[in-house]
Design an enzyme around this catalytic site. Structure first.
Site, PDB file in Angstrom:
ATOM      1  CG  HIS A 145      39.816  60.667 -29.747  1.00  0.00           C
ATOM      2  ND1 HIS A 145      38.925  61.324 -30.561  1.00  0.00           N
ATOM      3  CD2 HIS A 145      40.482  61.627 -29.066  1.00  0.00           C
ATOM      4  CE1 HIS A 145      39.044  62.624 -30.389  1.00  0.00           C
ATOM      5  NE2 HIS A 145      39.981  62.838 -29.473  1.00  0.00           N
ATOM      6  CB  ALA A 192      56.281  66.700  -9.984  1.00  0.00           C
ATOM      7  CB  THR A 197      46.799  54.906 -17.250  1.00  0.00           C
ATOM      8  OG1 THR A 197      47.597  53.873 -16.641  1.00  0.00           O
ATOM      9  CG2 THR A 197      47.719  55.867 -17.996  1.00  0.00           C
ATOM     10  CE  LYS A 198      48.430  50.710 -12.009  1.00  0.00           C
ATOM     11  NZ  LYS A 198      49.117  49.408 -12.117  1.00  0.00           N
TER      12      LYS A 198
END
Length: 217
Positions: A145, A192, A197-198
């Protein structure tokens, strides 16, 4: 199809055969309006499939009980042979009601699987390679978003999509969350509960929420 373990009793084999035949029958009937399909297909109980004209399936694709396959997308949902979508897993490229932006869709290579209770938000392109094992409760979000304008609501600012790629021969552990814009290199293992995020380099082992690479294979 793989061979049943020799230690399985004849009684248990009968149960397996009966359940499998039922799934094959559902697959033959319910795949009638798919864009492209190769039989056999295996469809479990209470599987929710919409916009079938956007769905492409190779041989031995399995949609397990209570999974949700929402086909409304610009590029469709494409499943290679021997792909398995686990129980209660949802694949959603777009809004149920067709409002807003129509999502891109999903591509899954042969012999790959998504475990139970997975979520695949493929409004941006998601590409999963061959021989990828994705554990239960894994979430992929190919969408982010926009929120930089504080003078209006976040909802009104829309979204952006970079896409997600998981290359061949990866193992994604239970509860992993993969965010938009990520590429996971071939042969990697994600432990797990990891938040990714990269980008992850090929043949890495990533085992914690800080994406620490502990070692190479």
């Amino acid at each position: 199809m793989p061979h049943i373990n020799k230690k399985v009793s004849n009684y248990d084999k009968t149960i397996i055969y009966v359940r499998t035949v039922r799934k094959i029958c559902r697959g033959a009937i319910r795949s009638a309006f798919f864009k492209r399909k190769k039989l056999p297909m295996f469809i479990g109980k209470h599987v929710d499939i919409t916009h079938k004209e956007k769905i492409y399936c190779e041989k031995n694709v399995k949609f397990e009980d209570y999974s949700e396959i929402h086909g409304l997308s610009t590029n469709g949902l494409k499943f290679g042979k021997n792909v398995t979508i686990g129980r209660y897993t949802s694949i959603r490229p777009s809004s149920y009601y067709g409002v807003g932006k129509i999502g891109y869709g999903l591509e899954m290579g042969e012999n790959s699987s998504i475990g139970p209770y997975g979520f695949v938000g493929c409004s941006g392109k998601i590409k999963i390679g061959k021989n990828v094992m994705i554990g239960p409760r894994v979430s992929l979000f190919a969408e982010n978003h926009n929120f930089s304008d504080i003078s209006t609501t976040i909802k009104e600012q829309g979204v952006n999509n970079k896409g997600i790629t998981i290359e061949d021969d990866c193992w994604i552990g239970s509860g992993v969350i993969i965010l938009d814009g990520v590429t996971i290199g071939h042969g990697s293992v994600i432990g797990a509960g990891t938040l990714v995020t990269k980008d992850i380099k090929a043949e890495s082992v990533v085992y914690d929420k800080r994406e620490k690479v502990s070692k190479n294979r």
